[in-house]
Motif scaffolding. Structure first.
Motif, short mmCIF file in Angstrom:
data_model
loop_
_atom_site.label_atom_id
_atom_site.label_comp_id
_atom_site.label_asym_id
_atom_site.label_seq_id
_atom_site.Cartn_x
_atom_site.Cartn_y
_atom_site.Cartn_z
N PHE A 211 0.82 -1.20 0.00
CA PHE A 211 0.00 0.00 0.00
C PHE A 211 0.86 1.26 0.00
N GLY A 212 2.04 1.17 0.58
CA GLY A 212 2.95 2.31 0.49
C GLY A 212 3.37 2.60 -0.93
N LEU A 213 3.62 1.55 -1.70
CA LEU A 213 4.00 1.71 -3.10
C LEU A 213 2.82 2.21 -3.93
N LEU A 214 1.61 1.75 -3.61
CA LEU A 214 0.42 2.18 -4.35
C LEU A 214 0.27 3.69 -4.29
N ARG A 215 0.55 4.26 -3.16
CA ARG A 215 0.48 5.70 -3.00
C ARG A 215 1.41 6.41 -3.99
N ARG A 216 2.57 5.83 -4.20
CA ARG A 216 3.54 6.46 -5.11
C ARG A 216 3.18 6.24 -6.58
N ARG A 217 2.15 5.46 -6.84
CA ARG A 217 1.68 5.25 -8.20
C ARG A 217 0.50 6.16 -8.54
N GLY A 218 0.26 7.14 -7.71
CA GLY A 218 -0.75 8.16 -8.02
C GLY A 218 -2.13 7.90 -7.47
N VAL A 219 -2.32 6.80 -6.74
CA VAL A 219 -3.63 6.52 -6.14
C VAL A 219 -3.71 7.24 -4.79
N PRO A 220 -4.75 8.01 -4.54
CA PRO A 220 -4.90 8.64 -3.23
C PRO A 220 -5.01 7.59 -2.13
N VAL A 221 -4.07 7.58 -1.21
CA VAL A 221 -4.04 6.60 -0.12
C VAL A 221 -3.91 7.34 1.20
N ARG A 222 -4.72 6.97 2.14
CA ARG A 222 -4.64 7.56 3.49
C ARG A 222 -4.48 6.45 4.51
N ARG A 223 -3.44 6.56 5.31
CA ARG A 223 -3.17 5.53 6.31
C ARG A 223 -3.98 5.80 7.57
N VAL A 224 -4.57 4.74 8.13
CA VAL A 224 -5.38 4.83 9.34
C VAL A 224 -4.84 3.83 10.35
N ARG A 225 -4.43 4.29 11.51
CA ARG A 225 -3.96 3.37 12.55
C ARG A 225 -5.13 2.93 13.43
N TYR A 226 -5.25 1.63 13.58
CA TYR A 226 -6.31 1.06 14.39
C TYR A 226 -6.31 1.67 15.79
N GLU A 227 -5.14 1.83 16.37
CA GLU A 227 -5.03 2.35 17.73
C GLU A 227 -5.58 3.77 17.83
N LYS A 228 -5.32 4.58 16.81
CA LYS A 228 -5.83 5.95 16.83
C LYS A 228 -7.33 5.97 16.59
N LEU A 229 -7.83 5.07 15.75
CA LEU A 229 -9.27 4.96 15.53
C LEU A 229 -9.97 4.65 16.84
N MET A 230 -9.40 3.78 17.65
CA MET A 230 -10.01 3.43 18.92
C MET A 230 -9.91 4.55 19.94
#
Length: 350
Positions: A211-230
């Protein structure tokens, strides 16, 4: 849905990705309560588990008896009986595998490969388009998780793809994959797959790096940490809605409390058994791994996943088990800000 859609516009798909047992189903349930969204569950499994095996929809009906999915099948394919499941599965085995990600990440696909990928993702596009038309939703949510599918979908011009990359501490993920979990939707009483700590660690590395590489291929990617969600469920959902361009007010977020969420029914086609839960759901940070995972296995998983653990900010001492429903959010480090640079201007990771 009250929202009106423009059938000439690409269907906006919010793809929730990451290794299973990271909180992806919970995030889908929370986002799926927002206005103008439609959660479909793990669409990647529709072909075998639902069309072929007729497992249960989250509404409680068998797939073949669910009126929503039958309408979608009719609009998309002229009925599910018209889908060549064997062909779709063959395409999946040919193009939708983690080992194919280096090819799918290329700036261009060669003719034969592009034809196969295009044929494969056309089935997904038909489902998304039919579901969008039936519900009048602005955003379709697919929690299929697999990075390889996200890479395939990036080649479909009829899809406006955005990806939420869900990350959880690898040691918590490894502990969860070792547990026995039944699949109530299966008429055969099957259990969910289990992995050894070593296998879970390697899959955690592969999926998250992809998923880190996908971001560099121009796809909008947002990382979400489970711990922060909780730690801040309403705040995280509000910011994700803003990033995904889903209009929402604080009043519309009232279904999320400090340590609970009120969840309504859905038509999630596949996924974690919690998709069947309706009503008030406690939002508890699952820290059972801090005492349940042996020191030897903690060390093993930590060693195997250390580079990405460090990048995601999990190199601090493991939290002590508290039995409470929230955790304190960690202050992002400078390294995090560098590692989580987003393609979308102004966006930051959770």
């Amino acid at each position: 849905m009250d929202a009106k859609t423009d059938d000439n516009q690409p269907t906006k798909v919010l793809f929730i990705g990451g290794l299973g047992r990271s909180g992806t189903t919970l995030l889908e349930r929370l986002l799926g309560q927002l206005p103008d969204t439609l959660p479909l569950g793990e669409v990647a499994h529709v072909w075998e588990r639902d069309v072929r095996d007729d497992e249960a929809c989250a509404c409680g009906s068998a797939f073949s008896a669910c009126e929503f999915w039958q309408r979608v099948g009719e609009a998309a394919f002229g009925g599910w009986h018209s889908v060549d499941v064997d062909r779709v599965v063959a395409l999946k085995n040919t193009v939708d595998r983690t080992r194919h990600i280096p090819t799918l990440a290329s700036r261009r696909l060669k003719g034969p490969q592009l034809e196969l990928v295009s044929e494969y993702v056309s089935h997904y596009r038909k489902i998304y388009d039919a579901a969008r038309s039936d519900s009048r939703a602005r955003v379709i949510i697919d929690s299929s998780k697999h990075a390889s599918l996200a890479y395939c979908l990036r080649w479909c011009e009829g899809i406006d793809l955005r990806v939420l990359h869900v990350v959880r501490d690898s040691r918590g993920v490894a502990y969860s994959w070792a547990k026995e979990v039944s699949r109530p939707e299966s008429p055969r009483g099957d259990e969910m797959t289990r992995y050894s700590p070593t296998r879970a660690a390697m899959l955690w590395n592969a999926q998250n790096a992809a998923f880190g590489l996908l971001r560099r291929r121009g796809v909008p990617v947002r990382r979400v940490r489970y711990e922060k969600l909780m730690a801040d469920p309403r705040g995280v959902v509000r910011r994700l809605a803003e990033w995904a361009e889903i209009p929402v007010t604080e009043h519309q977020l009232r279904y999320i409390g400090g340590d609970y969420a009120d969840l309504g029914p859905s038509h999630s086609a596949a996924g974690n058994p919690m998709r069947f839960t309706v009503g008030r759901v406690p939002l508890r940070y699952d820290d059972a791994w801090t005492v349940g995972l042996s020191p030897t296995r903690k060390t093993l998983v930590s060693t195997l996943t250390r580079p990405l653990l460090s990048r995601y900010g999990y190199t601090e001492p493991a939290p002590q088990p508290t039995g409470t429903v929230t955790v304190q959010p960690r202050r992002p480090s400078d390294a995090d800000e560098t590692a989580t640079e987003s393609v979308t201007a102004g966006a930051s990771d959770e």
